[in-house]
Design a protein around this motif. Sequence first.
Motif, mmCIF file in Angstrom:
data_model
loop_
_atom_site.group_PDB
_atom_site.id
_atom_site.type_symbol
_atom_site.label_atom_id
_atom_site.label_comp_id
_atom_site.label_asym_id
_atom_site.label_seq_id
_atom_site.Cartn_x
_atom_site.Cartn_y
_atom_site.Cartn_z
ATOM 1 N N MET A 103 -18.827 -38.688 12.316
ATOM 2 C CA MET A 103 -17.458 -38.764 12.821
ATOM 3 C C MET A 103 -16.466 -38.114 11.866
ATOM 4 O O MET A 103 -15.502 -37.483 12.298
ATOM 5 N N GLN A 104 -16.680 -38.256 10.570
ATOM 6 C CA GLN A 104 -15.769 -37.589 9.645
ATOM 7 C C GLN A 104 -15.905 -36.077 9.755
ATOM 8 O O GLN A 104 -14.920 -35.348 9.622
ATOM 9 N N ASP A 107 -13.756 -35.088 12.597
ATOM 10 C CA ASP A 107 -12.346 -35.193 12.231
ATOM 11 C C ASP A 107 -11.925 -34.044 11.324
ATOM 12 O O ASP A 107 -10.823 -33.486 11.470
ATOM 13 N N LYS A 111 -9.043 -31.367 12.123
ATOM 14 C CA LYS A 111 -7.932 -31.221 11.176
ATOM 15 C C LYS A 111 -7.765 -29.769 10.750
ATOM 16 O O LYS A 111 -6.639 -29.281 10.590
ATOM 17 N N ASN A 129 -16.043 -40.195 21.263
ATOM 18 C CA ASN A 129 -15.328 -40.064 20.000
ATOM 19 C C ASN A 129 -14.982 -38.620 19.682
ATOM 20 O O ASN A 129 -14.015 -38.344 18.971
ATOM 21 N N THR A 133 -11.098 -37.537 19.196
ATOM 22 C CA THR A 133 -10.640 -36.904 17.959
ATOM 23 C C THR A 133 -9.765 -35.702 18.266
ATOM 24 O O THR A 133 -8.703 -35.509 17.659
ATOM 25 N N TYR A 137 -5.427 -35.063 17.570
ATOM 26 C CA TYR A 137 -4.750 -33.924 16.952
ATOM 27 C C TYR A 137 -3.944 -33.127 17.977
ATOM 28 O O TYR A 137 -3.571 -31.992 17.752
ATOM 29 N N MET A 268 -8.645 -38.188 2.784
ATOM 30 C CA MET A 268 -9.195 -39.247 3.633
ATOM 31 C C MET A 268 -9.814 -40.365 2.804
ATOM 32 O O MET A 268 -9.411 -41.518 2.882
#
Length: 396
Positions: A103-104, A107, A111, A129, A133, A137, A268
Amino acid sequence: MTTSLPLAARADLLVGSVIDSSTSLLAQQSHDIVRFAMGSPAAEAIPWELLQEVGRSGLGSSSAFDYAATEGEPDLRAALLEMLEGTTDRTTDDRLTITSGGMQGLDLAAKLFIDPGDLVTVESPTYTNGSATALAYQAELAEIEVDAEGMSIDALRAAVDRAGRTPKLIYTVPTFQNPSGTSMSLARRTELLELARSWGSVVLDDDPYGMLRFAGADVPSLHELADGDPLVFSVRTFSKIIAPGLRLGWVDADPSLQTLLINAKQSMDTCANLPAQRLVAGFLQRGYLKDHLATQRTEYRRRKEAMQAALAEHFTGRATWTDPEGGFFLWVSFGDEVDTEELFARALAAGVAYIPGNAFSPGRRFPHDLRLCFASTPTDRIHEGVARLAGAIDQG
């Protein structure tokens, strides 16, 4: 709940995850439930004894509980590179960034690449998810049909024509897709990459399940087919192949992005959990993963076949379902007479949990479908759970 606090405009776009919320919901239940909802390995599939063994030597000093380098613990990076050698995800050190779970990685991609109003295409159905995400954004989403060969490239072209602009990012789960279980064919993978190059679009290649093939022929990953193309940003995770609680994954991206990835990650969490990195590094260094994956592939195939047999017993002529060659999931489609959101509470009371199809579509396109996870449930319980589902439907 409402608040008078001065929230950012993007706060309204934080839709959360029906899938992740199911964990809390199920924890609140006191009766027996067959759990087809959460996409996680079975408790008995987690190699906790081997991880304990590694931990006794790898976590034996205070240094194991310090901060780590943002890009990842050197021992883990080296072990990961060795693990990937000879696979379709073979890579180099300058392309790797260790993340706090897959998941990171999603993200970080959002980003780096998504500006408010950018067009982002997502599969339909898609991993909740991932689309959430992109929405966080402030992307504009276009849903692209998925069939037995994965994302339809014809539908992708048509959606872009309707939008009158090319997508900034194309999000795909190409192998044993969540939630459908289908895989993108080699022809479509090649066509997708050609199309992305012509548009200048980033392909967000989210592939948590590629190492869990238990049938059929291997297909090259998008990472391999891209052959270093900077437009392909690959996200991987240890959650499905070792244990989700480790919260570790990795990003494979063009080397020009690593400084940006480090900067973004430092804002983060500074670094991924070092004790977990040491555990996974030791697990890989000792060669445990190969045998572990072989065992799990065999077991997941048994469980998929058990679920298909149970579905055939109870739903032949009433529903259709996918036939994945790996991964965790089956996608079940009913006729108009079954509303899977309305059914959910009745099914839960009957002792079976699943995820309704609308959870996998920002536009709520799948009111008569649902996702079942076969990986986390033994075969006898699979038969019981499908029987309970059939009973809940018959009560409606």
